[in-house]
Design a protein around this motif. Sequence first.
Motif, mmCIF file in Angstrom:
data_model
loop_
_atom_site.group_PDB
_atom_site.id
_atom_site.type_symbol
_atom_site.label_atom_id
_atom_site.label_comp_id
_atom_site.label_asym_id
_atom_site.label_seq_id
_atom_site.Cartn_x
_atom_site.Cartn_y
_atom_site.Cartn_z
ATOM 1 N N GLY A 131 -11.769 8.725 5.331
ATOM 2 C CA GLY A 131 -11.844 9.402 5.162
ATOM 3 C C GLY A 131 -14.252 10.658 4.763
ATOM 4 O O GLY A 131 -14.474 9.594 5.112
ATOM 5 N N SER A 132 -13.763 11.109 5.087
ATOM 6 C CA SER A 132 -14.891 12.036 4.939
ATOM 7 C C SER A 132 -15.573 12.938 4.010
ATOM 8 O O SER A 132 -13.784 13.395 3.226
ATOM 9 C CB SER A 132 -15.417 12.213 6.453
ATOM 10 N N ARG A 133 -16.197 14.150 4.023
ATOM 11 C CA ARG A 133 -15.835 15.468 2.969
ATOM 12 C C ARG A 133 -15.457 16.508 3.030
ATOM 13 O O ARG A 133 -15.272 16.911 2.642
ATOM 14 C CB ARG A 133 -16.990 15.476 2.559
ATOM 15 N N ARG A 134 -15.417 16.115 4.562
ATOM 16 C CA ARG A 134 -14.101 17.012 5.265
ATOM 17 C C ARG A 134 -12.761 17.203 5.719
ATOM 18 O O ARG A 134 -11.399 18.396 5.854
ATOM 19 C CB ARG A 134 -15.135 17.580 6.670
ATOM 20 N N THR A 135 -12.276 15.567 4.654
ATOM 21 C CA THR A 135 -10.946 15.474 4.371
ATOM 22 C C THR A 135 -10.725 15.220 3.599
ATOM 23 O O THR A 135 -11.107 14.709 2.450
ATOM 24 C CB THR A 135 -10.326 14.405 5.710
ATOM 25 N N GLU A 136 -9.801 15.261 3.053
ATOM 26 C CA GLU A 136 -8.535 14.938 1.860
ATOM 27 C C GLU A 136 -7.654 13.641 1.982
ATOM 28 O O GLU A 136 -6.372 14.144 3.382
ATOM 29 C CB GLU A 136 -7.500 16.218 0.892
ATOM 30 N N ASN A 137 -7.099 12.972 1.291
ATOM 31 C CA ASN A 137 -6.175 12.421 1.066
ATOM 32 C C ASN A 137 -4.914 12.452 0.486
ATOM 33 O O ASN A 137 -4.793 13.092 -1.110
ATOM 34 C CB ASN A 137 -6.008 10.521 1.602
ATOM 35 N N ARG A 138 -3.732 12.812 0.551
ATOM 36 C CA ARG A 138 -2.519 13.156 -0.399
ATOM 37 C C ARG A 138 -1.287 11.772 -0.134
ATOM 38 O O ARG A 138 -1.451 10.696 0.946
ATOM 39 C CB ARG A 138 -2.113 14.252 0.093
ATOM 40 N N GLY A 139 -0.952 11.445 -1.533
ATOM 41 C CA GLY A 139 0.564 10.668 -1.041
ATOM 42 C C GLY A 139 1.768 11.417 0.167
ATOM 43 O O GLY A 139 1.724 12.769 -0.106
ATOM 44 N N GLU B 188 0.643 -0.923 -0.582
ATOM 45 C CA GLU B 188 -0.306 -0.778 0.161
ATOM 46 C C GLU B 188 1.155 1.577 0.587
ATOM 47 O O GLU B 188 1.703 1.252 0.270
ATOM 48 C CB GLU B 188 -0.855 0.016 1.309
ATOM 49 N N GLU B 189 -0.038 2.045 -0.289
ATOM 50 C CA GLU B 189 1.091 3.295 -0.637
ATOM 51 C C GLU B 189 1.043 4.030 0.558
ATOM 52 O O GLU B 189 -0.310 4.331 1.076
ATOM 53 C CB GLU B 189 0.364 4.244 -1.891
ATOM 54 N N PRO B 190 1.819 4.624 0.787
ATOM 55 C CA PRO B 190 1.553 5.165 2.408
ATOM 56 C C PRO B 190 1.179 7.010 2.170
ATOM 57 O O PRO B 190 1.434 7.828 1.107
ATOM 58 C CB PRO B 190 3.758 5.616 2.638
ATOM 59 N N GLY B 191 -0.028 7.238 2.567
ATOM 60 C CA GLY B 191 -0.681 8.405 2.780
ATOM 61 C C GLY B 191 -0.384 9.352 3.981
ATOM 62 O O GLY B 191 -0.739 9.288 4.640
ATOM 63 N N ILE B 192 -1.198 9.754 3.994
ATOM 64 C CA ILE B 192 -1.841 11.676 4.749
ATOM 65 C C ILE B 192 -3.010 12.195 5.185
ATOM 66 O O ILE B 192 -3.422 12.395 3.370
ATOM 67 C CB ILE B 192 -0.327 12.235 4.546
ATOM 68 N N ALA B 193 -4.010 12.128 5.761
ATOM 69 C CA ALA B 193 -5.074 12.576 5.779
ATOM 70 C C ALA B 193 -4.443 14.979 5.954
ATOM 71 O O ALA B 193 -4.688 14.584 6.995
ATOM 72 C CB ALA B 193 -6.440 11.973 6.222
ATOM 73 N N VAL B 194 -5.480 15.322 5.134
ATOM 74 C CA VAL B 194 -5.388 16.483 5.845
ATOM 75 C C VAL B 194 -7.158 17.207 5.251
ATOM 76 O O VAL B 194 -7.970 16.344 4.961
ATOM 77 C CB VAL B 194 -4.962 17.387 4.844
ATOM 78 N N PRO B 195 -6.693 18.234 6.235
ATOM 79 C CA PRO B 195 -8.786 18.942 6.190
ATOM 80 C C PRO B 195 -8.927 19.392 5.067
ATOM 81 O O PRO B 195 -7.947 19.922 4.070
ATOM 82 C CB PRO B 195 -8.540 20.285 7.347
ATOM 83 N N LYS B 196 -9.504 19.517 4.734
ATOM 84 C CA LYS B 196 -10.488 19.966 3.020
ATOM 85 C C LYS B 196 -10.048 20.958 2.941
ATOM 86 O O LYS B 196 -9.220 21.375 1.443
ATOM 87 C CB LYS B 196 -11.985 19.529 3.103
ATOM 88 N N ASP B 197 -10.521 22.103 3.566
ATOM 89 C CA ASP B 197 -9.616 23.696 3.321
ATOM 90 C C ASP B 197 -8.244 23.757 3.530
ATOM 91 O O ASP B 197 -8.191 24.444 3.510
ATOM 92 C CB ASP B 197 -10.975 24.684 3.719
ATOM 93 N N VAL C 15 -8.627 10.744 12.050
ATOM 94 C CA VAL C 15 -9.599 11.772 11.138
ATOM 95 C C VAL C 15 -10.444 12.313 11.752
ATOM 96 O O VAL C 15 -10.457 13.224 10.874
ATOM 97 C CB VAL C 15 -9.259 10.298 10.055
ATOM 98 N N ASP C 16 -11.004 11.384 12.528
ATOM 99 C CA ASP C 16 -12.312 12.617 13.148
ATOM 100 C C ASP C 16 -11.460 13.466 13.093
ATOM 101 O O ASP C 16 -12.560 15.086 13.029
ATOM 102 C CB ASP C 16 -12.985 11.544 13.958
ATOM 103 N N VAL C 17 -11.026 13.955 13.969
ATOM 104 C CA VAL C 17 -10.247 14.664 14.975
ATOM 105 C C VAL C 17 -9.498 15.893 13.330
ATOM 106 O O VAL C 17 -10.600 17.014 13.565
ATOM 107 C CB VAL C 17 -9.157 14.419 15.134
ATOM 108 N N VAL C 18 -9.322 15.278 12.439
ATOM 109 C CA VAL C 18 -8.762 16.297 10.882
ATOM 110 C C VAL C 18 -9.703 16.910 10.490
ATOM 111 O O VAL C 18 -10.272 17.990 9.482
ATOM 112 C CB VAL C 18 -7.649 14.926 9.914
#
Length: 236
Positions: free
Chosen positions: A145-153, A77-86, A124-127
């Motif tokens: 994830g949710s509509r309020r988060t984004e994930n990136r590599g 699996e690719e490592p990833g990072i979750a960030v706030p959508k905005d 992720v809920d906190v982010v």
Amino acid sequence: MNLRSSEPALSISFVTGTAPGKWFDRFGERTGHREPVTGESIDPMAELIDGQADLVLVRLPDPRIDDTYHLVRLYEEEPGIAVPKDSELSLVDTLGRGDISDQTVFYTPDVDGRVDVRAVGEAVDVVATGVGVVLAPRPLLRRLGSRRTENRGYRDGSPTTIALVWRVLDDCDVIQDFVGVARGRTGASSRTAQPKRTASEKAAAKKVRRAATEGVPRRKPVGRGGTGAARRRGRR
């Protein structure tokens, strides 16, 4: 397809963040076994240990796996990072350690690479409230994830490995056939348990093929010399 009604259905538990549905479909299409009983789990290894599952799809490493189990590694699996959508961090495709130096990291895999699915979900809920980041396998972040988060590599992370695990004592053709499907073995493989055709079925198939070719004239092969001669005649 003749299902083997006398054999119990294979019970398979898969870790959150994996999507083995295509394997379940192929298993049903390519073999004569019953459809597996499947379910997602944050800890499928616990279900294997408790006898609730015959075969599990896990995220390595897992210290509970010893020599009483068979293990087959499937993919990374690719490592990833979750960030706030905005967040401005969502504007780039891949992030690194330097990009998040001023961020609070609410979760990162253990030093040995172990991933706690429940803890990732809570982070992720906190982010999603608009603060911090989470480091985890990217497929898992997509799932949680949710509509309020984004994930990136995340280029400074390490890939994680997904594997199939089952008890040595439970090894059988049904499990081996599913492992073969997951590893990309084709339906023509000798390991897949396709029902064998009887002699009469083979004879009938041969008769159909023969009938389909009756009356079709055979073409004589044309060698290089013949082709060249035809070309020379055409130029005259």
